[in-house]
Structures are given as C-alpha cells and as structure tokens.
Design a protein around this motif. Structure first.
Motif, PDB file in Angstrom:
ATOM      1  N   GLU A 208       1.188  -1.345   0.127  1.00  0.00           N
ATOM      2  CA  GLU A 208      -0.038   0.236  -0.038  1.00  0.00           C
ATOM      3  C   GLU A 208       0.598   1.538   0.249  1.00  0.00           C
ATOM      4  O   GLU A 208       0.533   2.077  -0.765  1.00  0.00           O
ATOM      5  CB  GLU A 208      -0.815  -0.380   0.719  1.00  0.00           C
ATOM      6  N   VAL A 211       2.685   1.297  -3.646  1.00  0.00           N
ATOM      7  CA  VAL A 211       1.317   1.896  -3.643  1.00  0.00           C
ATOM      8  C   VAL A 211       1.198   3.732  -4.538  1.00  0.00           C
ATOM      9  O   VAL A 211       1.208   4.584  -5.747  1.00  0.00           O
ATOM     10  CB  VAL A 211      -0.178   1.795  -4.505  1.00  0.00           C
ATOM     11  N   LYS A 212       0.944   4.438  -2.819  1.00  0.00           N
ATOM     12  CA  LYS A 212       0.628   5.353  -2.425  1.00  0.00           C
ATOM     13  C   LYS A 212       2.137   6.631  -2.944  1.00  0.00           C
ATOM     14  O   LYS A 212       2.265   7.604  -3.596  1.00  0.00           O
ATOM     15  CB  LYS A 212       0.497   5.829  -1.415  1.00  0.00           C
ATOM     16  N   VAL A 214       4.515   5.330  -5.087  1.00  0.00           N
ATOM     17  CA  VAL A 214       4.726   5.936  -6.780  1.00  0.00           C
ATOM     18  C   VAL A 214       3.938   6.873  -7.278  1.00  0.00           C
ATOM     19  O   VAL A 214       4.414   7.794  -7.708  1.00  0.00           O
ATOM     20  CB  VAL A 214       4.721   4.893  -6.899  1.00  0.00           C
ATOM     21  N   GLU A 215       2.342   6.887  -6.502  1.00  0.00           N
ATOM     22  CA  GLU A 215       1.602   7.981  -6.976  1.00  0.00           C
ATOM     23  C   GLU A 215       2.248   9.202  -6.462  1.00  0.00           C
ATOM     24  O   GLU A 215       1.794  10.359  -7.233  1.00  0.00           O
ATOM     25  CB  GLU A 215       0.164   7.567  -6.583  1.00  0.00           C
ATOM     26  N   GLU A 216       2.130   9.949  -5.426  1.00  0.00           N
ATOM     27  CA  GLU A 216       2.111  10.897  -4.506  1.00  0.00           C
ATOM     28  C   GLU A 216       3.349  11.626  -4.760  1.00  0.00           C
ATOM     29  O   GLU A 216       3.695  12.605  -5.409  1.00  0.00           O
ATOM     30  CB  GLU A 216       2.475  10.953  -2.755  1.00  0.00           C
ATOM     31  N   GLY A 219       5.148  10.718  -8.854  1.00  0.00           N
ATOM     32  CA  GLY A 219       4.456  11.709  -9.822  1.00  0.00           C
ATOM     33  C   GLY A 219       4.698  12.425  -9.631  1.00  0.00           C
ATOM     34  O   GLY A 219       4.523  13.319 -10.952  1.00  0.00           O
ATOM     35  N   THR A 305       4.302  10.551   3.158  1.00  0.00           N
ATOM     36  CA  THR A 305       4.546   9.150   2.547  1.00  0.00           C
ATOM     37  C   THR A 305       5.876   8.806   2.613  1.00  0.00           C
ATOM     38  O   THR A 305       6.089   7.737   2.164  1.00  0.00           O
ATOM     39  CB  THR A 305       3.707   9.810   1.096  1.00  0.00           C
TER      40      THR A 305
END
Length: 358
Positions: A208, A211-212, A214-216, A219, A305
């Motif tokens: 989890e 994933v966060k 990589v996204e936050e 990215g 994060t």
C-alpha cells in the motif's frame, strides 16, 4: 543487473557484506597505513564492516603527523559499493568540504601509497573491497538516549537543514548519476524484497505504501527541490553532547546522494520517531528544520508518505538482509517498534498528522 541509469543496485539473493574479523582489521591497518593496532573492536554496520582501532604511538606513514589518541575507524565497504570508486572519491571531497565549513565529521586518512582508499581482497573472499581509514570522533551516539529531549530533537532538525544548506555549495560529478537501493526514490524496488516479511498483513501494508509513494512522490518529483543530502540521519550516525541537547557531529556518508531535500527531513523524522516512540514529538524535529529552511506546501503534502516509505525500506531490507546474515542482529533494530509505528502513522490522515506536527 543495473537500474535504467546504468547504476548497479543490490539484487535479490546477492551477498555483498565483507567477511573480516579483528585480526583482519589489524593486519590491514598495519599493511596499508603503517600503524600498529593495540585494540580493535567491531562497530555496528549494515552491509559494510567497520572497526574502531586504537594504535600504538609509533607509526610509519609519511601522510600523518601523529597517531590519533581517540583512534580510527577502518571501513571495509561491501562488494557492490566498492565498484563505485568515483563515489568513494566524492565522499572524500565532501568530508573535506564539511571540515572547511565547520561541520564536524570524520576525516579521511592517507595510506602508505598517499591515497585515501585502496581496493583489497579481504579474508577468503574473491571480491575486492574498498578499504578506508577515518578518524574516530568520541561522543555519545544518539541511540543511547532512549528518551531524547525535545531540545535534542529540535537540534536534529536544525542540523539536517543546515547540513543541506551548506551542501548546496558542494558539487562532485560522482553524485550526478549515483543510485542505491537505500535512496527513497528506490522505494518501488521494495517489491523485489518484500517476500522476506513473513506476515501477510504487513506485506499488504508495505505494498500500500509503495503504491502511494509511486503515485504521490514519484509522480511529482519534478516539483520537489533537489540537492545533495546525507541520506541516512539515523540514531546511529548522530553524535550528541554529554547533556543530550545538541548534535556534535555526523557520521557515515555512504548514503549521501543528490536527491530531493524533503527526503532528508523525512528520513530524520523516521528514525527520531522510532527513538522517541511518540509520533507527536516529530513536531520538534520539524520545528528545528523549518527554522533554517522553509518547507514548501508541495513537499509538506508528501512528507508522511516519505516517512512511511523510509520505514518500509528499513523494515523490509532489514528482514531481507537478516535472512542472508542471521548473525547480524543490528539488521533487526527497526523491527522492534517499526511495524507498530508504521501502522499508526499510516492510519493517520495528512490533516491529522499536520495538526500533531504544527
């Protein structure tokens, strides 16, 4: 194997830690540095091997003027990082820069060939390892302060920011492309090692966070301020004064890197929270940091994060390394309270966490 930038990064199943003992260390100090060891003791280390060495007064090394009374640290670098000799030279240049700018850190010592490092086959291994000698700085490691004072936590934050501000004036080409598994930007690579965690619920939690992250974070990295950072401001790398109120010196620049400045305070927060065992006390670390460097909103938005990403690195890579080196209990240090901290921190919303830390 290597990452897309061409840098070699630790692969699953790869064994890189040197095999050496006190006798090996004493022999290396004598053969390479012309010093005669009288007392050798192993220090905690992750993938490398470090020894504190106290020496006799007589010496045969034209590169030194006298034997250090407090001794030296002999560093035998793991086989993977030993292939990156330009980065070793970069660390030496950084230590010289810090001394010139009044930031206390170990000083490199020249060997008998007038160099700050050499490549050596150690013990019965086949791989060559970088061997260096640094001055030993006496003092209390922060990890000995089981309940660090608010004043000390604040000073850790201040020191982190002042270090990064100073390093804005430092450059060495070795840092331009340097990559390691311990960089926060390598959090996505934890997928290759998470199998070492034997609890399925914890593996899900790590995934989890990845994933966060990589996204936050990944990215939006182009919006985060970059610079050279220490990259591992943990309780084992910070020396404090006798009263436990101020940072005296910083150790171990093996994870120094050119990266996002927010990663420095995130890593420091991770380890200070582990030490203080109280999430709310992160406000003191942040207060000290922000007294020197303003943190833009875009960086504050990803701070939680980033802290959780570092916790995952320490927990997963510690578990993985312990599978391959079960005798090294230092690898499990974070496991004692790290999982409960990660779970508690991950459940907090950003708003709730910022209320605790403002």
């Amino acid at each position: 194997m290597s990452d897309p930038t061409g840098e070699e990064i630790l692969q699953p199943g790869q064994l890189i830690r040197p095999k050496a003992d006190s006798k090996t260390a004493a022999d290396l100090v004598h053969r390479l540095y012309g010093l005669k060891a009288k007392l050798v003791s192993e220090l905690n280390a992750y993938d490398d091997m470090n020894f504190r060495v106290l020496c006799e007064e007589e010496f045969q090394n034209p590169g030194i003027t006298g034997v250090e009374r407090d001794g030296y640290v002999l560093k035998i670098t793991n086989s993977l990082d030993s292939r990156k000799t330009e980065f070793v030279e970069g660390q030496t240049a950084m230590l010289d820069f810090l001394e010139a700018n009044g930031i206390r850190a170990p000083k490199p010592v020249k060997n008998l060939k007038n160099r700050f490092y050499s490549l050596e086959i150690v013990g019965d291994g086949a791989e060559k390892h970088v061997v260096r000698l640094l001055t030993y700085i006496p003092g209390d490691l922060l990890h000995r302060h089981a309940d660090p004072s608010d004043e000390l936590l604040t000073d850790v934050g201040r020191f982190a920011a002042e270090l990064d501000e100073a390093l804005k004036r430092f450059h060495h080409p070795a840092y331009d492309q340097h990559r390691t598994l311990w960089m926060l930007s390598s959090v996505p690579r934890l997928r290759d090692f998470v199998h070492a965690v034997d609890d399925a619920r914890r593996r899900r939690l790590v995934n989890e966070v990845i994933v966060k992250f990589v996204e936050e974070v990944m990215g939006g990295m182009e919006r985060l301020e970059k610079g050279i950072i220490h990259g591992d401001l943990n309780e084992q790398n910070i020396l404090v004064d006798d009263e436990g109120k101020r940072v005296l010196a910083i150790l171990d620049f093996g994870d120094s890197q050119k990266s996002c400045l927010i990663f420095e305070i995130a890593i420091a927060l991770c380890y200070m929270l582990l030490q203080a065992k109280d999430i709310s006390r992160g406000k003191h670390v942040l207060r000290g940091y922000r007294a020197v460097r303003r943190i833009p909103e875009v960086e504050m938005n990803v701070l939680k994060t980033c802290v959780c990403g570092r916790l995952c690195q320490s927990l997963v890579l510690g578990a993985y390394s312990h599978l391959n080196d079960p005798g090294n209990e230092y690898l499990l240090y974070t496991q004692k309270s790290g999982w409960s901290l990660l779970e508690e921190l991950w459940e907090l919303s950003n708003d709730a966490l910022m209320q605790l830390w403002e």
